[in-house]
Write an enzyme that holds these catalytic residues in place. Structure first.
Site, PDB file in Angstrom:
ATOM      1  N   PHE A 155      -5.536   7.011  -7.116  1.00 18.11           N
ATOM      2  CA  PHE A 155      -3.960   7.024  -7.600  1.00 18.11           C
ATOM      3  C   PHE A 155      -3.490   5.837  -7.809  1.00 18.11           C
ATOM      4  CE2 PHE A 155      -4.759   6.421  -2.884  1.00 18.11           C
ATOM      5  CZ  PHE A 155      -3.753   5.320  -2.573  1.00 18.11           C
ATOM      6  N   ARG A 202      12.254  10.407   2.829  1.00 19.55           N
ATOM      7  CA  ARG A 202      11.181  11.074   2.205  1.00 19.55           C
ATOM      8  C   ARG A 202      11.441  12.695   2.873  1.00 19.55           C
ATOM      9  NH1 ARG A 202       6.787   6.435   3.947  1.00 19.55           N
ATOM     10  NH2 ARG A 202       7.066   5.276   1.904  1.00 19.55           N
ATOM     11  N   HIS A 215       9.423   2.283  -0.027  1.00 22.82           N
ATOM     12  CA  HIS A 215       8.136   1.430   0.427  1.00 22.82           C
ATOM     13  C   HIS A 215       8.722   0.758   1.454  1.00 22.82           C
ATOM     14  CE1 HIS A 215       4.364  -0.718   0.566  1.00 22.82           C
ATOM     15  NE2 HIS A 215       5.294  -1.826   0.485  1.00 22.82           N
TER      16      HIS A 215
END
Ligand code: CMP
Length: 244
Positions: A155, A202, A215
């Site tokens: 990824f 999230r 993040h």
């Protein structure tokens, strides 16, 4: 209720607020299209005299701001706060086209960053603890440094493309208790939105594990490393602005 965001604003939302722990208190929001608003806000800081600000362009104001943040990040007492878990780094990723159930009036990555700050962070963190909020584009090379531990994973490329696709907002968060890292991770929610608390950023708005909107450093050590990278990014951005 979502905060009101002006529909056509090209606002760059910034805040460098360094409290008694850094001896500098400095707060403003400045608007790319409205130099006067930037000056007005800066003039509330004890650092600047109104007459000096009148002479400065928006770009010069931004260069001054970068110097202040960078000097603050390099201070020994800042380094000590990071080591003791009182400070962490957060990043709001480019999100204008990503958020699930975002308010309809989000039209730029700056809007989405501002929305996330006002809806999730400000209610959960004491205002004096949100020390720095600074939006800047991330180059692919800078993104690779940030995510060096994921290099080689399948990824990785997508992660780099995504985070360097628009401006990111860096946050420097201070918590006297020494649990800054954990507190910010709690507000973000689990890395995979499917596992995240419903009230978290999230859990409420992230579409996928790959595009999870925010993040945060995962330990004191990574906070130290990522804040070091933030200094480099500020210095690169300073050079870029100066060369324009
Ligand atoms: P972040 O907290 O920014 O740190 C690294 C990112 O890599 C993470 O959020 C996710 O977006 C992404 N990531 C981590 N693990 C995976 C995975 N198994 N598959 C896809 N993306 C991942």
């Amino acid at each position: 209720m979502s905060p009101e965001i002006p529909p056509q604003s090209t606002e760059i939302f910034r805040r460098s607020r360094i409290n008694e722990h850094g001896h500098t208190y400095y707060a403003y929001r400045h608007w790319l299209t409205d130099e006067e608003a930037g000056r007005e806000a800066l003039s509330r800081s004890p650092e600047f005299r109104r007459e000096d600000l009148e002479e400065m362009t928006v770009q010069e104001l931004e260069l001054v701001e970068i110097d202040i943040i960078r000097d603050f990040l390099k201070r020994p007492d800042t380094q000590e706060a990071i080591e003791q878990g009182r400070m962490t780094l957060g990043i709001i990723k480019p999100a204008v086209n990503e958020g699930v159930n975002f308010p309809k009036n989000i039209h730029s990555d700056h809007h989405s960053a501002r929305y996330i700050v006002e809806r999730f962070i400000e209610p959960a963190w004491i205002p004096e603890g949100i020390l720095v909020q600074f939006a800047v584009p991330l180059s692919p090379e800078q993104a690779q440094k940030l995510y060096v531990e994921h290099q080689g994973k399948k990824f990785f490329e997508d992660l780099i493309d995504y985070i360097s696709s628009g401006p990111v907002t860096f946050l420097l968060l201070y918590d006297e208790s020494g649990r800054a890292v954990e507190r910010w991770r709690h507000i973000m929610g689990a890395t995979d939105p499917k596992q995240a608390d419903f009230e978290s950023i999230r859990g409420t708005h992230a579409p996928s594990l790959e595009h999870n909107l925010v993040h945060g450093s995962d330990s004191r050590e990574s906070a130290a490393q990522e804040i070091g990278l933030f200094v480099e990014i500020l210095e690169d951005w300073h050079d870029f602005l100066q060369s324009k």
